[in-house]
Design an enzyme around this catalytic site. Sequence first.
Site, mmCIF file in Angstrom:
data_model
loop_
_atom_site.group_PDB
_atom_site.id
_atom_site.type_symbol
_atom_site.label_atom_id
_atom_site.label_comp_id
_atom_site.label_asym_id
_atom_site.label_seq_id
_atom_site.Cartn_x
_atom_site.Cartn_y
_atom_site.Cartn_z
ATOM 1 N N ASN A 7 9.245 -8.025 3.753
ATOM 2 C CA ASN A 7 8.327 -7.174 4.517
ATOM 3 C C ASN A 7 7.042 -7.979 4.716
ATOM 4 O O ASN A 7 6.249 -8.130 3.797
ATOM 5 C CB ASN A 7 8.064 -5.879 3.737
ATOM 6 C CG ASN A 7 7.140 -4.937 4.483
ATOM 7 O OD1 ASN A 7 6.610 -5.276 5.543
ATOM 8 N ND2 ASN A 7 6.947 -3.759 3.931
ATOM 9 N N GLU A 384 12.865 2.084 0.878
ATOM 10 C CA GLU A 384 13.088 1.439 2.171
ATOM 11 C C GLU A 384 13.817 0.102 2.002
ATOM 12 O O GLU A 384 14.645 -0.267 2.833
ATOM 13 C CB GLU A 384 11.741 1.249 2.888
ATOM 14 C CG GLU A 384 11.200 2.571 3.423
ATOM 15 C CD GLU A 384 9.697 2.612 3.581
ATOM 16 O OE1 GLU A 384 8.992 2.647 2.539
ATOM 17 O OE2 GLU A 384 9.209 2.615 4.720
#
Length: 398
Positions: A7, A384
Amino acid sequence: MKILVINCGSSSLKYQLLDMDDESLLAKGLCERIGIDGHLKHQPQNGKPTFDEDVAMPTHTEAIAAVLDKLTSAEYGVVADMSEIGAVGHRVVHGGEKFAASVVIDDAVMAAIEECVPLAPLHNPANITGINACKAVMGDVPQVAVFDTAFHQTMPGKAYMYAIPYEYYTDLKVRRYGFHGTSHRYVSGQAAKLMGRPIGELKLISCHMGNGSSICAIDGGKCVDTSMGFTPIAGLPMGTRCGDIDVSIPDYLCQNTGKDVTTITNELNKKSGVLGVSGVGSDFRDLTKAAGEGNERAALALDMFAYAVAKTVGAYAAAMNGVDGIIFTAGVGENDARMRAEICKYLTYLGAELCPGCNAKKGEDRFISKADSKVKLMVIPTNEELVIARDTKALVEG
Ligand code: ADP
């Protein structure tokens, strides 16, 4: 298969390495201050020590190289060498209307992510940088993009269109996109499992309440509406974002403060929300403490947040003509029992009855409604990274 989940922010890079044979976490970490000087915190989950030191990171390429070095090192490592990493899954913020699902990254996908840069000028360039850095360091290892916006692509036009001249949609792509899609998708799936019913027959409302917050109406497993909009500033008041306000306000503020629209927009993103109202901070723990000590603006900010969540839940119950379950997730949703209770005070008319004892308990996926509550209330910790790794595995294995 072991999968690295990345990320990437403009100066940061969060990662997790997961063993997808049993979905266990092997290591996680964070690179910060990329392009400035560089710092790596690497936390192996196998009992080896944490590495928490400055490492030179002029670009994201050095950051990825440092991460791989630690993942494979004798002292801090969790794999013998890089060849054990079968694929990389990237969180990509904006997929525009092009991506309604995750995809294996190739040149055409890269070009499409580039095309979405004007829609997410702060986020997509960082995601692109992360993908390119992985390519540079890892060569041909397959890479997958998982988009924050993808889950929301099932919204009907009546939910995603703004009532402005239609050409702004056709020519400039102005519409509601929604964000946090990976989280809403994950928690709605977990909620269906917890309820023991097929998601296809459930009407769910997912409240992702963290530093950024959004609510999603999920009918039969598909998003039908969500509170964030063209950008993540819309919807609920958040840690520092204003949420929905009268669109005339920025122009009025420009005219009466002499500030330009960029400055005002920045204030609406970074100095507003519960921070702006309270003057105390954006962290809900600090606000709760201050409110408890008699700070009226902190109390007002928390009241405004609970009220906005409740109003949106009501709107989405109307949008779906009913609701079977309401989910709380993310930092505030998972941890702040007091805030959940405040929100639930507004929801009894729906037939959602909070069980105060259950609400006070900590834990994993769980009900916090009374056993006979018509509408189930649930806390589902979001994950996530796991969704990104699952999508990556599924796509790479074909
Ligand atoms: P992000 O949107 O940055 O991913 P998170 O989902 O981690 O954010 O949520 C961060 C927020 O969660 C912070 O505002 C913090 O106040 C809140 N939070 C975390 N733990 C608690 C807690 N025990 N009580 C209240 N709020 C909490």
